[in-house]
Write a protein that holds these residues in place. Structure first.
Motif, PDB file in Angstrom:
ATOM      1  N   PRO A 153       0.694  -1.308   0.114  1.00  0.00           N
ATOM      2  CA  PRO A 153       0.073  -0.043   0.225  1.00  0.00           C
ATOM      3  C   PRO A 153       0.895   1.351  -0.061  1.00  0.00           C
ATOM      4  CG  PRO A 153      -0.097  -0.941   2.080  1.00  0.00           C
ATOM      5  CD  PRO A 153       0.789  -1.993   1.210  1.00  0.00           C
ATOM      6  N   PRO A 154       0.252   2.508  -0.590  1.00  0.00           N
ATOM      7  CA  PRO A 154       0.849   3.675  -0.750  1.00  0.00           C
ATOM      8  C   PRO A 154       1.198   4.301   0.698  1.00  0.00           C
ATOM      9  CG  PRO A 154      -1.422   3.755  -1.318  1.00  0.00           C
ATOM     10  CD  PRO A 154      -0.973   2.531  -0.998  1.00  0.00           C
ATOM     11  N   ILE A 155       2.168   3.825   1.448  1.00  0.00           N
ATOM     12  CA  ILE A 155       2.277   4.136   2.787  1.00  0.00           C
ATOM     13  C   ILE A 155       2.531   6.025   2.916  1.00  0.00           C
ATOM     14  CG2 ILE A 155       3.811   4.458   5.141  1.00  0.00           C
ATOM     15  CD1 ILE A 155       2.147   1.826   4.341  1.00  0.00           C
ATOM     16  N   ARG A 156       3.179   6.636   1.890  1.00  0.00           N
ATOM     17  CA  ARG A 156       3.561   7.941   1.804  1.00  0.00           C
ATOM     18  C   ARG A 156       2.554   8.799   1.447  1.00  0.00           C
ATOM     19  NH1 ARG A 156       8.774   7.985   2.744  1.00  0.00           N
ATOM     20  NH2 ARG A 156      10.250   6.273   2.514  1.00  0.00           N
ATOM     21  N   ILE A 157       1.236   8.302   1.419  1.00  0.00           N
ATOM     22  CA  ILE A 157      -0.013   9.259   1.391  1.00  0.00           C
ATOM     23  C   ILE A 157      -0.466   9.871   2.343  1.00  0.00           C
ATOM     24  CG2 ILE A 157      -0.868   8.007  -0.786  1.00  0.00           C
ATOM     25  CD1 ILE A 157      -3.078   6.812   0.908  1.00  0.00           C
ATOM     26  N   GLY A 158       0.307   9.206   3.477  1.00  0.00           N
ATOM     27  CA  GLY A 158       0.004   9.839   5.063  1.00  0.00           C
ATOM     28  C   GLY A 158      -1.043   8.930   5.763  1.00  0.00           C
ATOM     29  N   VAL A 170       4.463  -3.552   4.744  1.00  0.00           N
ATOM     30  CA  VAL A 170       4.926  -2.306   5.159  1.00  0.00           C
ATOM     31  C   VAL A 170       5.957  -2.609   5.778  1.00  0.00           C
ATOM     32  CG1 VAL A 170       3.918  -0.608   6.670  1.00  0.00           C
ATOM     33  CG2 VAL A 170       2.256  -2.105   5.604  1.00  0.00           C
ATOM     34  N   GLN A 171       6.901  -1.455   5.609  1.00  0.00           N
ATOM     35  CA  GLN A 171       8.063  -1.045   6.172  1.00  0.00           C
ATOM     36  C   GLN A 171       8.031  -1.171   7.649  1.00  0.00           C
ATOM     37  OE1 GLN A 171      11.175   1.271   4.902  1.00  0.00           O
ATOM     38  NE2 GLN A 171      10.267   1.612   2.810  1.00  0.00           N
ATOM     39  N   LYS A 172       8.812  -1.639   8.567  1.00  0.00           N
ATOM     40  CA  LYS A 172       8.820  -1.607   9.846  1.00  0.00           C
ATOM     41  C   LYS A 172       8.972  -0.322  10.476  1.00  0.00           C
ATOM     42  CE  LYS A 172      10.933  -3.276  14.103  1.00  0.00           C
ATOM     43  NZ  LYS A 172      12.066  -3.934  14.710  1.00  0.00           N
ATOM     44  N   ASN A 173       9.906   0.481   9.871  1.00  0.00           N
ATOM     45  CA  ASN A 173      10.153   1.932  10.459  1.00  0.00           C
ATOM     46  C   ASN A 173       8.938   2.883  10.046  1.00  0.00           C
ATOM     47  OD1 ASN A 173      10.974   2.322   7.812  1.00  0.00           O
ATOM     48  ND2 ASN A 173      13.134   2.813   8.211  1.00  0.00           N
ATOM     49  N   LEU A 174       8.165   2.489   9.068  1.00  0.00           N
ATOM     50  CA  LEU A 174       7.159   3.405   8.520  1.00  0.00           C
ATOM     51  C   LEU A 174       5.796   3.087   9.488  1.00  0.00           C
ATOM     52  CD1 LEU A 174       7.660   3.735   4.824  1.00  0.00           C
ATOM     53  CD2 LEU A 174       8.209   5.296   6.713  1.00  0.00           C
ATOM     54  N   GLY A 175       5.885   2.061  10.374  1.00  0.00           N
ATOM     55  CA  GLY A 175       4.537   2.036  11.137  1.00  0.00           C
ATOM     56  C   GLY A 175       3.801   0.754  10.842  1.00  0.00           C
ATOM     57  N   PHE A 227     -12.561 -10.303  12.096  1.00  0.00           N
ATOM     58  CA  PHE A 227     -11.472 -10.256  11.254  1.00  0.00           C
ATOM     59  C   PHE A 227     -10.353 -10.635  12.128  1.00  0.00           C
ATOM     60  CE2 PHE A 227     -14.306  -7.745   8.573  1.00  0.00           C
ATOM     61  CZ  PHE A 227     -13.789  -7.707   7.250  1.00  0.00           C
ATOM     62  N   GLU A 228      -9.304 -11.286  11.907  1.00  0.00           N
ATOM     63  CA  GLU A 228      -8.217 -11.743  12.360  1.00  0.00           C
ATOM     64  C   GLU A 228      -6.883 -10.708  11.836  1.00  0.00           C
ATOM     65  OE1 GLU A 228      -7.347 -15.549  13.229  1.00  0.00           O
ATOM     66  OE2 GLU A 228      -9.234 -15.982  14.320  1.00  0.00           O
ATOM     67  N   VAL A 229      -6.114 -10.310  12.590  1.00  0.00           N
ATOM     68  CA  VAL A 229      -5.212  -9.264  12.072  1.00  0.00           C
ATOM     69  C   VAL A 229      -3.813  -9.692  12.646  1.00  0.00           C
ATOM     70  CG1 VAL A 229      -4.236  -6.809  11.191  1.00  0.00           C
ATOM     71  CG2 VAL A 229      -6.774  -7.418  11.670  1.00  0.00           C
ATOM     72  N   SER A 230      -2.685 -10.006  12.030  1.00  0.00           N
ATOM     73  CA  SER A 230      -1.664 -10.482  12.808  1.00  0.00           C
ATOM     74  C   SER A 230      -0.303 -10.108  11.786  1.00  0.00           C
ATOM     75  CB  SER A 230      -1.534 -11.850  12.910  1.00  0.00           C
ATOM     76  OG  SER A 230      -1.826 -12.693  11.711  1.00  0.00           O
ATOM     77  N   LYS A 231       0.736 -10.292  12.123  1.00  0.00           N
ATOM     78  CA  LYS A 231       1.999 -10.435  11.681  1.00  0.00           C
ATOM     79  C   LYS A 231       2.177 -11.912  11.059  1.00  0.00           C
ATOM     80  CE  LYS A 231       6.065 -10.721  13.564  1.00  0.00           C
ATOM     81  NZ  LYS A 231       7.455 -10.118  14.486  1.00  0.00           N
ATOM     82  N   TYR A 232       2.433 -11.720   9.613  1.00  0.00           N
ATOM     83  CA  TYR A 232       2.452 -13.130   9.006  1.00  0.00           C
ATOM     84  C   TYR A 232       4.024 -13.475   8.806  1.00  0.00           C
ATOM     85  CZ  TYR A 232       2.086 -16.602   5.396  1.00  0.00           C
ATOM     86  OH  TYR A 232       2.169 -17.911   4.769  1.00  0.00           O
ATOM     87  N   HIS A 233       4.854 -12.472   8.298  1.00  0.00           N
ATOM     88  CA  HIS A 233       6.002 -12.520   8.118  1.00  0.00           C
ATOM     89  C   HIS A 233       7.045 -11.457   8.476  1.00  0.00           C
ATOM     90  CE1 HIS A 233       9.526 -15.044   6.620  1.00  0.00           C
ATOM     91  NE2 HIS A 233       9.979 -13.984   6.177  1.00  0.00           N
ATOM     92  N   SER A 234       8.371 -11.361   8.755  1.00  0.00           N
ATOM     93  CA  SER A 234       9.190 -10.386   8.655  1.00  0.00           C
ATOM     94  C   SER A 234      10.520 -10.713   8.108  1.00  0.00           C
ATOM     95  CB  SER A 234       9.683  -9.806  10.002  1.00  0.00           C
ATOM     96  OG  SER A 234       8.507  -9.490  11.013  1.00  0.00           O
ATOM     97  N   ALA A 235      10.775  -9.572   6.993  1.00  0.00           N
ATOM     98  CA  ALA A 235      12.101  -9.773   6.326  1.00  0.00           C
ATOM     99  C   ALA A 235      12.735  -8.392   5.775  1.00  0.00           C
ATOM    100  CB  ALA A 235      11.785 -10.907   5.122  1.00  0.00           C
ATOM    101  N   LYS A 236      13.918  -8.146   6.028  1.00  0.00           N
ATOM    102  CA  LYS A 236      14.477  -7.222   5.257  1.00  0.00           C
ATOM    103  C   LYS A 236      13.806  -5.671   5.449  1.00  0.00           C
ATOM    104  CE  LYS A 236      16.236  -9.680   1.205  1.00  0.00           C
ATOM    105  NZ  LYS A 236      17.475  -9.842   1.826  1.00  0.00           N
ATOM    106  N   GLY A 237      13.570  -5.599   6.964  1.00  0.00           N
ATOM    107  CA  GLY A 237      12.877  -4.594   7.506  1.00  0.00           C
ATOM    108  C   GLY A 237      11.342  -4.106   7.093  1.00  0.00           C
ATOM    109  N   TYR A 238      10.712  -5.343   6.659  1.00  0.00           N
ATOM    110  CA  TYR A 238       9.391  -5.278   6.381  1.00  0.00           C
ATOM    111  C   TYR A 238       8.613  -6.368   7.173  1.00  0.00           C
ATOM    112  CZ  TYR A 238      10.549  -2.626   2.033  1.00  0.00           C
ATOM    113  OH  TYR A 238      10.868  -1.444   1.305  1.00  0.00           O
ATOM    114  N   ARG A 239       7.265  -5.838   7.114  1.00  0.00           N
ATOM    115  CA  ARG A 239       6.350  -6.991   7.795  1.00  0.00           C
ATOM    116  C   ARG A 239       5.385  -7.269   6.696  1.00  0.00           C
ATOM    117  NH1 ARG A 239       9.640  -6.842  11.746  1.00  0.00           N
ATOM    118  NH2 ARG A 239       8.962  -5.985  13.929  1.00  0.00           N
TER     119      ARG A 239
END
Length: 218
Positions: A146-151, A177-182, A198-210
């Motif tokens: 998703p376009p994180i930088r739209i705010g 989504v990048q970890k350092n962008l929220g 709805f269930e929302v969870s972290k599925y995977h982490s890699a290279k600074g991304y979730r």
């Protein structure tokens, strides 16, 4: 950056160039251009998403939210030729590129739709490659960088315009989504806004991304 990739009508010169990218284990030729997201390469976050998500079902209705030039759309279409894959974006050049890349790679199951800046599909679709999306269309699968930088506010509105359209009893979305962008704060926010069912969870982490998983259970 003078022009953002989420501009509806890019003013930068439309200079097409061809890349060869690996999608679904094969070399795929694609066109990119200026004024779209990651117009010179396959974005790292998109690479993480495509590498880590489970294979989609063989058929159904799928969505690429914020398609750019179409790597996620093409991956879904190539993985499931019997599915209907919808690609949405506010950027008309991005939609033209996605449609062209789908044609170039024989993906007749791709449909592109232009949205307004809040993510709502426009009733009058342009450019000509776009199709009107049915108002009641629901999705078995949503994949998105998703376009994180739209705010934050605009991003929240965009996600809440589409994630509730997951089909009940198993519709699933994967967002990178990048970890350092929220990314970590987005998980509990989505859980609270989407609510029961709805269930929302972290599925995977890699290279600074979730990679975030959203499942509609009922």
């Amino acid at each position: 950056m003078a022009e953002q990739y989420f501009s509806a009508e890019p003013t930068s010169k439309d200079v097409r160039r061809t890349l060869n990218v690996t999608l679904q284990g094969r070399e795929v030729p694609v066109e990119t251009s200026n004024g779209v997201f990651s117009g010179s390469r396959l974005d790292l976050g998109t690479s993480v998403l495509l590498r880590e998500v489970p294979e989609p079902p063989s058929s159904g209705t799928f969505l690429d939210l914020g398609c750019g030039w179409g790597p996620v759309t093409l991956s879904l279409a190539l993985a499931a030729p019997d599915a209907n894959v919808w690609a949405v974006d506010v950027n008309e050049r991005a939609l033209e590129l996605t449609a062209a890349n789908a044609r170039r790679n024989g993906c007749a199951n791709v449909h592109v739709t232009r949205t307004d800046e809040s993510g709502v599909p426009l009733s009058a679709q342009s450019p000509a490659v776009c199709e009107a999306m049915p108002d009641d269309l629901a999705f078995d699968v949503i994949w998105s960088n998703p376009p994180i930088r739209i705010g934050k506010d605009a991003l929240h509105a965009l996600l809440m315009a589409w994630l509730p359209r997951l089909k009940p009893e198993g519709g699933v979305a994967y967002l990178v989504v990048q970890k350092n962008l929220g990314a970590d704060s987005l998980i509990p926010w989505l859980a609270g806004e989407l609510g029961d069912g709805f269930e929302v969870s972290k599925y995977h982490s890699a290279k600074g991304y979730r990679v975030i998983e959203v499942v509609h259970n009922n």
